[in-house]
Each structure stands twice: as C-alpha cells, then as structure tokens.
Design a protein around this motif. Sequence first.
Motif, PDB file in Angstrom:
ATOM      1  N   UNK A 291       3.523  -2.473   3.399  1.00 49.36           N
ATOM      2  CA  UNK A 291       3.342  -3.686   4.199  1.00 49.36           C
ATOM      3  C   UNK A 291       4.288  -3.711   5.407  1.00 49.36           C
ATOM      4  N   UNK A 292       4.649  -2.524   5.881  1.00 52.78           N
ATOM      5  CA  UNK A 292       5.454  -2.383   7.103  1.00 52.78           C
ATOM      6  C   UNK A 292       6.779  -3.139   7.049  1.00 52.78           C
ATOM      7  N   UNK A 293       7.427  -3.098   5.884  1.00 53.28           N
ATOM      8  CA  UNK A 293       8.762  -3.676   5.759  1.00 53.28           C
ATOM      9  C   UNK A 293       8.795  -5.158   5.470  1.00 53.28           C
ATOM     10  N   UNK A 294       7.645  -5.746   5.193  1.00 49.95           N
ATOM     11  CA  UNK A 294       7.557  -7.187   4.972  1.00 49.95           C
ATOM     12  C   UNK A 294       7.201  -7.478   3.516  1.00 49.95           C
ATOM     13  N   UNK A 295       7.960  -8.390   2.888  1.00 49.62           N
ATOM     14  CA  UNK A 295       7.660  -8.828   1.521  1.00 49.62           C
ATOM     15  C   UNK A 295       7.263 -10.294   1.595  1.00 49.62           C
ATOM     16  N   UNK A 296       6.041 -10.568   1.216  1.00 51.83           N
ATOM     17  CA  UNK A 296       5.478 -11.910   1.406  1.00 51.83           C
ATOM     18  C   UNK A 296       5.606 -12.261   2.897  1.00 51.83           C
ATOM     19  N   UNK A 297       6.383 -13.281   3.231  1.00 50.02           N
ATOM     20  CA  UNK A 297       6.504 -13.668   4.640  1.00 50.02           C
ATOM     21  C   UNK A 297       7.854 -13.282   5.255  1.00 50.02           C
ATOM     22  N   UNK A 298       8.611 -12.440   4.543  1.00 55.41           N
ATOM     23  CA  UNK A 298       9.951 -12.101   5.025  1.00 55.41           C
ATOM     24  C   UNK A 298      10.028 -10.639   5.459  1.00 55.41           C
ATOM     25  N   UNK A 299      10.413 -10.419   6.715  1.00 51.57           N
ATOM     26  CA  UNK A 299      10.574  -9.065   7.232  1.00 51.57           C
ATOM     27  C   UNK A 299      11.939  -8.547   6.797  1.00 51.57           C
ATOM     28  N   UNK A 300      11.954  -7.605   5.865  1.00 55.12           N
ATOM     29  CA  UNK A 300      13.212  -7.111   5.297  1.00 55.12           C
ATOM     30  C   UNK A 300      13.754  -5.919   6.069  1.00 55.12           C
ATOM     31  N   UNK A 301      12.877  -5.083   6.524  1.00 57.53           N
ATOM     32  CA  UNK A 301      13.260  -3.958   7.356  1.00 57.53           C
ATOM     33  C   UNK A 301      12.218  -3.833   8.450  1.00 57.53           C
ATOM     34  N   UNK A 302      12.650  -3.541   9.643  1.00 54.56           N
ATOM     35  CA  UNK A 302      11.743  -3.644  10.788  1.00 54.56           C
ATOM     36  C   UNK A 302      10.651  -2.579  10.765  1.00 54.56           C
ATOM     37  N   UNK A 303       9.506  -2.969  11.283  1.00 55.43           N
ATOM     38  CA  UNK A 303       8.394  -2.034  11.441  1.00 55.43           C
ATOM     39  C   UNK A 303       8.805  -0.891  12.365  1.00 55.43           C
ATOM     40  N   UNK A 304       9.654  -1.226  13.356  1.00 56.37           N
ATOM     41  CA  UNK A 304      10.115  -0.206  14.309  1.00 56.37           C
ATOM     42  C   UNK A 304      10.909   0.887  13.596  1.00 56.37           C
ATOM     43  N   UNK A 305      11.737   0.477  12.637  1.00 56.00           N
ATOM     44  CA  UNK A 305      12.493   1.484  11.901  1.00 56.00           C
ATOM     45  C   UNK A 305      11.568   2.372  11.079  1.00 56.00           C
ATOM     46  N   UNK A 306      10.589   1.769  10.403  1.00 53.42           N
ATOM     47  CA  UNK A 306       9.673   2.560   9.577  1.00 53.42           C
ATOM     48  C   UNK A 306       8.930   3.574  10.432  1.00 53.42           C
ATOM     49  N   UNK A 307       8.533   3.154  11.639  1.00 58.15           N
ATOM     50  CA  UNK A 307       7.854   4.083  12.547  1.00 58.15           C
ATOM     51  C   UNK A 307       8.758   5.261  12.897  1.00 58.15           C
ATOM     52  N   UNK A 308      10.056   4.987  13.107  1.00 60.66           N
ATOM     53  CA  UNK A 308      11.007   6.065  13.389  1.00 60.66           C
ATOM     54  C   UNK A 308      11.165   6.969  12.162  1.00 60.66           C
ATOM     55  N   UNK A 309      11.239   6.324  10.993  1.00 65.12           N
ATOM     56  CA  UNK A 309      11.504   7.062   9.764  1.00 65.12           C
ATOM     57  C   UNK A 309      10.384   8.024   9.397  1.00 65.12           C
ATOM     58  N   UNK A 310       9.151   7.713   9.803  1.00 59.80           N
ATOM     59  CA  UNK A 310       8.017   8.576   9.444  1.00 59.80           C
ATOM     60  C   UNK A 310       7.486   9.343  10.648  1.00 59.80           C
ATOM     61  N   UNK A 311       8.329   9.507  11.648  1.00 62.71           N
ATOM     62  CA  UNK A 311       7.998  10.366  12.781  1.00 62.71           C
ATOM     63  C   UNK A 311       8.435  11.791  12.446  1.00 62.71           C
TER      64      UNK A 311
END
Length: 383
Positions: A291-311
Amino acid sequence: MKKLLYTLLTLSLCGMLNAQEYYFPERNALWEQKNPTEYKVNTKRLKAVVDFAEANEYTGSRDLRIAILKGFEREPFHEISGPTKKRGGPAGMILKNGYVIAQWGDVKRVDMTFSVTKSFLSTMAGLAWDQGLISTTQDKAGDYIWDGTFEGEHNSKITWEHLLQQNSAWSGELWGGKDWADRPPREGDIDDWKFEKPKEPGTFMEYNDVRVNVLAYALTHVWRKPLPQVLKENIMDAIEASTTWRWHGYDHAWTEIDGINMKSVTGGGHSGGGMFINTEDMARFGLLFLNNGKWKNEQLISKEWIEKAITPSVPNSNYGYLWWLNKKGDRHWEGLSQNIYYAAGFGGNFIVIDPENDMVVVTRWLEPNKIGEFMSKLNQAIN
C-alpha cells in the motif's frame, strides 16, 4: 454553496473508498479471510501451491545452530555470535487486497528470518531520510559517522546508497567479523582474495553481512537510539503487529551513544541475531509496502522512499536498497511481473510484494531454490 458541499462530500467518499481498498487487520484479531473465488482465483491450483510449499521444506536442520554452522562452514573464523532458535515447519500466508486467501503452518510461531531482516534495516534508513536525519542517500556516510568507521582513502568514498545497495566494498572489521572472510569465493586461494584491493564503491555488488552490519551501526548512531526501538515506534506499533517480534544483535555488539550503552543489531542471522518474527507480522510489514507505505489512513514511510528502495542498482539490476527485484537478470522469475520485489532470507524465508495483483506472499522454510517455481504456480492460480 450546495455545489461546494457536494464536491467535498464526493471527495470524502472517494477518500473513504480508497482507504478501504485494502483490508488492514486489527491487533490480535483473527485475520479476515476471503474465498479465493471472490477474486477469480482457481481454488484447485491454489491448493496445489500450498501443497507444494508444504512438500518442499528447507532441507537444512531444524536446529538452526547446526544449519548455520553447516551453511557457512567455508567462512574463515565463522562462529555463532548472537541468539538462535530452533525453527518450526513450513508456514505461509497469501494475501489478496489484504485478505487471507490461503495459509499453512503455524503463522503465529516466532522464528528467525535471517536476511529478510535487511529489508527492515532498509526501512530504518528510509525513516531517517523521511525525517531529514539523512539529507540524501548520495551523502558520504563519513559525513555523519566520524569515529573512524569510514576513514581512509577507500572507506571515505562510501555513501549511504552504496551501503544500502551492498556495493560499498567497505573494508575492515566489525564485532570480530572481517569483511574479506564473509562468503569467500568458491574458487581460487582465499589468501589471494584476502589481500585483494577493494573494488571501487558503487561498481560491484557483494552480498556481505559485515558491511550490512556496518550500515546498522551507522544508522544506530544517526538515530541515537536502538534500531528495534525505532522500528517499534514508527512501524510495528502503527501496523498493529504483535508484541512477540524481536531484533537481536551479536552478544558483544555494544556501542555507547550519549553515555548510554546500546546494542547494534545485525542485518541478518548467519552468525546469529537478526529479526525473530512470526508469519502474520511479516505479512503486515508486506501489506504496508503493498500500500505504498500507508497503513489505513496513516503514511508511515513515504512513497518516494519506496520508489528509491526498489530502483535497480547499477551493478545489479535485481537489487535495490536491501530489497530483491524481479527485473531481468540472474534472479528473474521468468513469466512473472518485473514489478515484483521481495525480502529473502536463509532457509527459505520470503516476503513477496506483487503490486500488479494486489498480493503479498509470505513463505517460511521453503527450499530456497523452489521460490521461483512456487511463484509461477501461484501466478497460474490467480490468472
């Protein structure tokens, strides 16, 4: 005015629908299941997937001290330096949109996860980046850690990205582990390799636990608190994980920060230590990333970081920031989406994220060379 209210209501309802797209289990609640047919999954083929996982248990000893010493017997000076635990049998979960569509084994049993821990460690770097503790992963680690860990002509060149992509070629010794002794080459004289000049940082990937532990040590000093505490406060409590997981370091891996002794944890378990966790908590962690770093309605880790992490990294198209990637390369699962990425650990521990199919797959103690076949069978079941 009515038009404005209607617009706001519509946006609110859309937000509610988006937030409810995935199911997020409550802490200690029974994880809700769905009949696979609701997602047009072939139940007969899905059962065959589970049967395959149960029939292809990792062949190493269930006494993980024995399995570890046997698995890494080629390493000079290798010894058990941290906690271990006898393991259970095969276990796993398959989630579709957050709901369980298949599970097997004891999913509440806490076991070692070995290098799956690396993807948790990557997330500690991501949180530091999100919170501005690390300005950019292109920064040199030595600009943050000045105690000699990154000194010298070679080590001073190393950036956070090099450490995260396992291409730092950091040279030295930490907690008694020598970088050159970790996973020696299978051919040639080990003395030749021992005295070989380190490769230029960023040019060659070498899977190396000593260097990953250097990253854990550096992040501990950046956070100025133990990484298990950072993980608990920022991730595990928020995803309502159980209280049973533990993240261990080596017995003697203590460092002083602000006058307080803190344990520096490991990024794996091939000398003991690492993440001890149950299957359900692994699945929660996977669902957060799905869910791109989001749990329910709370962004726990940024989508931008996940994109970097899986590049993909330059030296290895199948590796990002301590996550494996199903891109074209030596570790590509043929016929499966190249957007799949996963955490992988000794003994057949996996957390697989499949964004295209809204799926998370967790397997424990699957013979490691069977994971590609396992995922292919699952792909046939869902398509």
